[in-house]
Design a protein around this motif. Structure first.
Motif, short mmCIF file in Angstrom:
data_model
loop_
_atom_site.label_atom_id
_atom_site.label_comp_id
_atom_site.label_asym_id
_atom_site.label_seq_id
_atom_site.Cartn_x
_atom_site.Cartn_y
_atom_site.Cartn_z
N GLY A 74 18.03 0.04 -9.81
CA GLY A 74 18.46 1.15 -8.97
C GLY A 74 19.95 1.15 -8.74
O GLY A 74 20.71 0.46 -9.41
N THR A 75 20.35 1.98 -7.77
CA THR A 75 21.76 2.09 -7.43
C THR A 75 21.95 2.02 -5.92
O THR A 75 21.07 2.39 -5.15
CB THR A 75 22.37 3.42 -7.95
N LYS A 76 23.10 1.55 -5.51
CA LYS A 76 23.46 1.48 -4.10
C LYS A 76 23.96 2.86 -3.64
O LYS A 76 24.20 3.75 -4.46
CB LYS A 76 24.56 0.43 -3.89
N ALA A 77 24.15 3.02 -2.35
CA ALA A 77 24.63 4.29 -1.79
C ALA A 77 25.98 4.69 -2.39
O ALA A 77 26.26 5.88 -2.56
CB ALA A 77 24.73 4.19 -0.27
N ASP A 78 26.80 3.69 -2.76
CA ASP A 78 28.12 4.01 -3.33
C ASP A 78 28.06 4.31 -4.83
O ASP A 78 29.08 4.55 -5.45
CB ASP A 78 29.11 2.87 -3.06
N GLY A 79 26.84 4.29 -5.41
CA GLY A 79 26.67 4.60 -6.82
C GLY A 79 26.73 3.41 -7.75
O GLY A 79 26.46 3.53 -8.94
N SER A 80 27.07 2.23 -7.23
CA SER A 80 27.11 1.04 -8.08
C SER A 80 25.69 0.55 -8.36
O SER A 80 24.78 0.78 -7.57
CB SER A 80 27.95 -0.07 -7.43
#
Length: 133
Positions: free
Chosen positions: A58-64
């Motif tokens: 998946g991805t974190k809230a910041d897109g990383s």
């Protein structure tokens, strides 16, 4: 089509346990499909190629990205959603579970390659008993 034609024996679902529910599936996958999946993974390029296995997704809230390399997992892996054998296996899994085939529910088949000395030493998957409905 070739893969479907070679699977001429019936698929048999054998119940191994009621709680948790465990089934053994006989005749689900033909050996030629395995060879085709391996060949597709070895010949893939770009994002579809075999590359160092990671843990997390998946991805974190910041897109990383959440996925990262971990010392305990040293294999290579790839995801196959597009080869004829992957499509046939995915289609068969939907049919076996009596679910409508839905591309939004398809992750692809995970192809993992272990070289000598490689492994996956930790595996923290967990399923709550309430998930067994």
């Amino acid at each position: 089509q070739k893969e479907e034609e070679e699977l001429t024996v019936p698929i048999v679902l054998e119940s191994m346990s009621e709680k948790p529910r465990v089934f053994r599936i006989h005749n689900f996958h033909h050996p030629t499909e395995s060879a085709d999946l391996i060949a597709a993974a070895l010949n893939a390029t770009g994002e579809q190629r075999l590359k160092r296995s990671t843990v997390g997704s998946g991805t974190k809230a910041d897109g990383s990205k959440v996925a990262y390399e971990e010392r305990g997992r040293t294999s290579d892996n790839a995801w196959d959603m597009s080869s004829p054998s992957a499509k046939a296996t995915i289609r068969r899994s939907f049919q076996l579970t009596n679910m409508k085939e839905d591309n939004g529910k398809v992750d692809g088949l995970q192809i993992v390659r272990y070289q000598p000395g490689q492994g996956y030493n930790t595996h923290p998957d967990y399923f709550s008993p309430k998930d067994d409905i």
